[in-house]
Write a protein that holds these residues in place. Structure first.
Motif, mmCIF file in Angstrom:
data_model
loop_
_atom_site.group_PDB
_atom_site.id
_atom_site.type_symbol
_atom_site.label_atom_id
_atom_site.label_comp_id
_atom_site.label_asym_id
_atom_site.label_seq_id
_atom_site.Cartn_x
_atom_site.Cartn_y
_atom_site.Cartn_z
ATOM 1 N N PHE A 132 6.532 52.107 30.621
ATOM 2 C CA PHE A 132 5.645 52.516 31.706
ATOM 3 C C PHE A 132 6.466 53.067 32.864
ATOM 4 N N GLU A 133 5.953 54.130 33.468
ATOM 5 C CA GLU A 133 6.553 54.683 34.689
ATOM 6 C C GLU A 133 5.744 54.158 35.863
ATOM 7 N N LEU A 134 6.280 53.161 36.536
ATOM 8 C CA LEU A 134 5.543 52.468 37.590
ATOM 9 C C LEU A 134 5.849 53.059 38.958
ATOM 10 N N GLY A 156 -3.941 53.896 36.073
ATOM 11 C CA GLY A 156 -2.893 54.123 37.068
ATOM 12 C C GLY A 156 -1.486 53.787 36.652
ATOM 13 N N PHE A 157 -1.272 53.435 35.376
ATOM 14 C CA PHE A 157 0.074 53.080 34.933
ATOM 15 C C PHE A 157 0.475 54.030 33.806
ATOM 16 N N ASN A 158 1.243 55.045 34.150
ATOM 17 C CA ASN A 158 1.563 56.094 33.189
ATOM 18 C C ASN A 158 2.483 55.572 32.093
ATOM 19 N N ALA A 159 2.018 55.669 30.840
ATOM 20 C CA ALA A 159 2.818 55.265 29.686
ATOM 21 C C ALA A 159 3.614 56.455 29.192
ATOM 22 N N ALA A 160 4.939 56.359 29.278
ATOM 23 C CA ALA A 160 5.797 57.489 28.901
ATOM 24 C C ALA A 160 6.020 57.552 27.401
ATOM 25 N N MET A 198 9.760 50.565 33.149
ATOM 26 C CA MET A 198 9.518 49.179 32.743
ATOM 27 C C MET A 198 9.133 49.154 31.267
ATOM 28 N N LEU A 199 9.931 48.421 30.453
ATOM 29 C CA LEU A 199 9.642 48.277 29.030
ATOM 30 C C LEU A 199 8.762 47.046 28.823
ATOM 31 N N PHE A 200 7.665 47.243 28.121
ATOM 32 C CA PHE A 200 6.627 46.212 27.989
ATOM 33 C C PHE A 200 6.458 45.840 26.514
ATOM 34 N N SER A 201 6.729 44.563 26.193
ATOM 35 C CA SER A 201 6.630 44.071 24.827
ATOM 36 C C SER A 201 5.223 43.548 24.555
ATOM 37 N N ILE A 202 4.579 44.082 23.526
ATOM 38 C CA ILE A 202 3.236 43.626 23.160
ATOM 39 C C ILE A 202 3.289 42.185 22.650
ATOM 40 N N ASN A 203 4.300 41.833 21.842
ATOM 41 C CA ASN A 203 4.427 40.455 21.351
ATOM 42 C C ASN A 203 4.510 39.468 22.504
#
Length: 800
Positions: free
Chosen positions: A165-167, A29-33, A1-6
């Motif tokens: 994130f690797e969910l 619990g949410f691994n950021a790759a 899952m790609l997560f945009s800060i903006n």
């Protein structure tokens, strides 16, 4: 899952750097790759307006453009043909840096100095896929209200930080910007601001006059919401929306499709847009597909459906595969004038099975198959309509249709803080636990120290107190939980070999598509007649029950075969096109009757297979795979006769001198007795006790070979009645230890091969682990093999 800060900043006021957010969410619990910064390297680009365009005096394909950037007027040379006077454009001035690190300097173009560059979308790091054709082949043209002279990065959100994130599959609620933002808000204790939605509904008619919706299979579709949008104007979506979609890995298509994708990424609820005018009968029916029904999906492929697949259909045919992909017939196109918008919630396991069967997986099915919250479907539908109104794409018809047959009950759990502290090894107060859960939007209530917790509807993974403990632990902080040794003496548990082998066998069979079945150990003695057990055969020595309930259950079974055929027959009668089943069970044997001592119990493994692609070699492959996994070697398949099996399609399986079992196609007479005429059913019954005894659990490693192999191919013409396994055994004995591997690569009957003969070709691989082999010694071994085959089997070496 790609997560945009903006994008997340639409919901919370966050100032932390992306790296810090990635680290903190990993801790809960949410691994950021990975973290990627988009547009950060780009600088020195401003908004300009084209004042004048002239032909280059010395170059036919170039144009001299005067561009106002407020501070001054620049002369820029370009070959692009899509720019015209008064257009607003993106200008890279001298010293600017573009995507990929390209630096802009003044440059002489055949006698005319270019003082900068007018940029295309690609040059400033944008994907031009969603832009009009003329912009894909030329320069990026900005809206007429773009402020001349302003820094383009201040006008347009070119910079963004994207965290991958690797969910885990249980957190379906976090496959969205909102879902992950909720977790950030809980960690940082921020206030979350949901989208405020108010629609104008300027359409001409009420929706009830335009479309009807019904759900035929409520076990597969929990909710279906429909909206109609009129006066559609198909075109590109605005640049800011395209940028957000691209940042999250989705390519822009057109404004309607982009809105549905935007809402899916933002809220986690997939939507689908149909061309309303192509819906036959103006009715939507959510139903299972009919057997053999077909649909051509948006990717242009025709797909055959079955009765287990859910479709969205109109009065005449399916218009979408529910939760996966729409149909080509109802696709949104440039001439679409009215859109039917769908926001629905489907049963996740069915979407997963359908996608797997069709070889089709989409961003929508990825979310549906994990299980979505029915309560968010309405918010997503209204959000999409809001965006459509704001962007001037169309007018929303008055009202909506919401078919919600079964409203799911909320889970209510007792907040037992003492038990939670025991599980975690902590001493967290009840008030602190309640505070943490409230941050996660859990409803906490009660009095006199007795609190209950109701998880939000989107947290369908919360079902027991252990789940509450995990939620509290991750927000409280795993690093805040003290380390301690167990207070009681523990012992190491160990399973017996028989249980370990059974687990390995079951795992392998299940991974190969088999399902386990259970049959009664007590059977009808007439079943032995149905499978043709000969008189005097040990399987005829059945032990009778003293007080049987009926003849159907009157004797203990001596073979698992009748039960497995019964189950295969049942599945065939239920229109199953393929059956793969297995059973591990006991059989009961005695030397003499009447019974004088306890019978001998033997554990047997039986396989049953049926289908258009199933033959003897398929069940043989399963057995060989199973034996290889158990590291059982020296196994031979020998042609044999067995009372219940086809005389020409049957083999006994030997492990050295032990009979391991039999495999083959059931005898035509047995098929007739079970009313299965014409059905080819394959079975294998193995001695499971022998499998356990002879299995090898020790993994042995050998070093990689240092010396190259030598290979030879030999083809022999043999009599038809000679078993290839015997020839292989002879070749191995003759070749000795230098033969590393032998395989059959061809069996041929036909031209140049005499009647009653067959040509069998072998591939032999020789290797020494101590030296490089010489051709002379391999040729010598080869000559010995040829001679041995000629002497024992009268085999002739085939020359061509």
């Amino acid at each position: 899952m790609l997560f945009s800060i903006n994008w997340a900043k639409d919901f919370i006021n966050i100032s932390d750097e992306a790296e810090a957010i990635a680290k903190n969410l990993t801790m809960v619990g949410f691994n950021a790759a990975s973290v990627e910064h988009l547009g950060r390297e780009i600088k020195g680009i401003v908004i300009g307006q084209v004042l004048e365009i002239k032909k280059h005096p010395n170059a036919q394909n170039l144009r001299v453009v005067s561009v106002d950037i407020k501070e001054k007027i620049l002369t820029i040379i370009t070959a692009a043909q899509n720019v015209k006077e008064k257009d607003k454009v993106v200008v890279a001035v001298e010293g600017a840096v573009l995507a990929g690190g390209k630096e802009i300097v003044k440059k002489d173009f055949m006698g005319v100095i270019s003082e900068g560059m007018i940029c295309s979308a690609e040059e400033i790091g944008l994907d031009d896929h969603g832009l009009p054709q003329e912009m894909r082949e030329g320069l990026l043209i900005l809206p007429a209200d773009a402020p001349v002279g302003d820094d383009f990065k201040a006008y347009f959100p070119l910079e963004d930080s994207v965290i991958e994130f690797e969910l885990t599959p249980n957190r379906a609620d976090c496959f969205s910007i909102l879902g992950l933002t909720r977790e950030i808000a809980a960690f940082y204790d921020y206030k979350l601001q949901y989208p405020s939605i108010k629609l104008k509904e300027e359409g001409k008619e009420e929706i009830n006059k335009k479309i009807q919706v019904s759900i035929k299979d409520t076990d597969l579709c929990f909710r279906y919401i429909a909206r109609v949008i009129e006066d559609i104007k198909i075109g590109p979506s605005p640049l800011w929306m395209q940028r957000r979609l691209q940042a999250c890995g989705v390519r822009p298509i057109n404004n309607i499709v982009d809105v549905t994708n935007y809402v899916m990424l933002e809220l986690g609820q997939p939507l689908h847009a149909f061309d309303y005018d192509k819906i036959k009968g103006k009715e939507i029916i959510v139903r299972r597909a009919s057997k053999g029904e077909t649909i051509t999906t948006l990717d242009g492929k025709q797909r055959e459906l079955n009765e287990e697949m859910l479709v969205i259909a109109d009065k005449e045919r399916p218009v979408a595969i529910a939760g996966i992909m729409g149909g080509e017939d109802s696709e949104i196109k440039e001439n679409t004038k009215t859109v039917l918008l769908e926001s629905a919630v489907f049963y996740g396991p069915n979407i997963r099975r359908t996608g797997r069967a069709l070889g089709l997986r989409t961003e929508a099915s990825l979310r549906f198959e994990k299980g979505l919250d029915p309560e968010i479907a309405m918010l997503a539908c209204e959000r999409a309509c809001q965006l459509i109104e704001e962007l001037g794409i169309g007018k929303i018809s008055k009202g909506y249709i919401d078919v919600y047959p079964v409203i799911q009950e909320k889970v209510r759990l007792k907040l037992d803080h003492k038990k939670i502290n025991r599980l975690l090894g902590t001493n967290i107060s009840l008030d602190k636990m309640a505070e943490i859960l409230k941050k996660l939007n859990f409803e906490v209530g009660g009095e006199n120290g007795e609190l209950y917790v109701i998880p939000p509807s989107y947290r369908r993974d919360i079902t027991c107190i252990a789940d509450l403990a995990e939620e509290i632990a991750r927000i409280y902080g795993y690093d805040n939980i003290p380390s301690s040794l167990p207070s009681e003496i523990s012992t190491v548990g160990k399973t017996k070999k028989v249980h370990r082998i059974k687990s390995r066998v079951e795992e392998l069979l299940i991974n190969n598509g088999f399902s386990e079945v259970y049959n009664y150990s007590i059977i009808n003695p007439r079943k032995l007649d149905m499978i043709r057990v000969p008189e005097g055969h040990p399987h005829r020595k059945v032990i009778s029950i003293i007080n049987p309930l009926s003849e159907e259950m009157s004797v203990l079974r001596t073979t698992l075969l009748p039960g497995i055929i019964d189950v295969v027959k049942f599945n065939i009668n239920q229109k199953a096109e393929e059956v793969k089943i297995y059973e591990i069970g006991k059989t009961y044997h005695t030397e003499s009757l009447p019974l004088k001592e306890l019978p001998e119990e033997k554990t047997r493994l039986i396989l049953g297979m049926f289908g258009s692609n199933i033959d003897f070699y398929e069940i043989k492959k399963v057995i060989e795979t199973l034996l290889a996994a158990l590291r059982i070697r020296q196994v031979k398949f020998k042609r044999a006769g067995y009372y219940a099996l086809h005389p020409g399609r049957c083999a006994e399986i030997y492990l050295n001198d032990y009979l391991l079992g039999v495999a083959g196609e059931i005898h035509p007479d047995v098929a007739e007795n079970y009313e299965l005429e014409g059905k080819r059913i394959y079975v294998a019954e193995l001695d499971f006790d022998l499998l356990v005894e002879k299995s090898d659990e020790v993994i042995r490693y050998t070093p990689l070979p240092k010396f190259p192999p030598a290979d030879r191919d030999l083809a022999f013409v043999l009599d038809e009645n000679i078993e290839v396994a015997d020839v292989i055994e002879l070749i191995k004995e003759t070749a000795g230890p230098l033969l590393e591997n032998i395989e059959i690569f061809d069996i041929y009957r036909g031209e140049k091969i005499p009647e009653g003969k067959k040509s069998v070709a072998f591939s032999l691989l020789f290797r020494s682990y101590e030296r490089t082999l010489r051709d002379e010694e391999i040729n010598e071994i080869q000559d010995k093999i040829i001679k041995a085959v000629e002497e024992k089997f009268s085999g002739k070496l085939r020359e061509s």
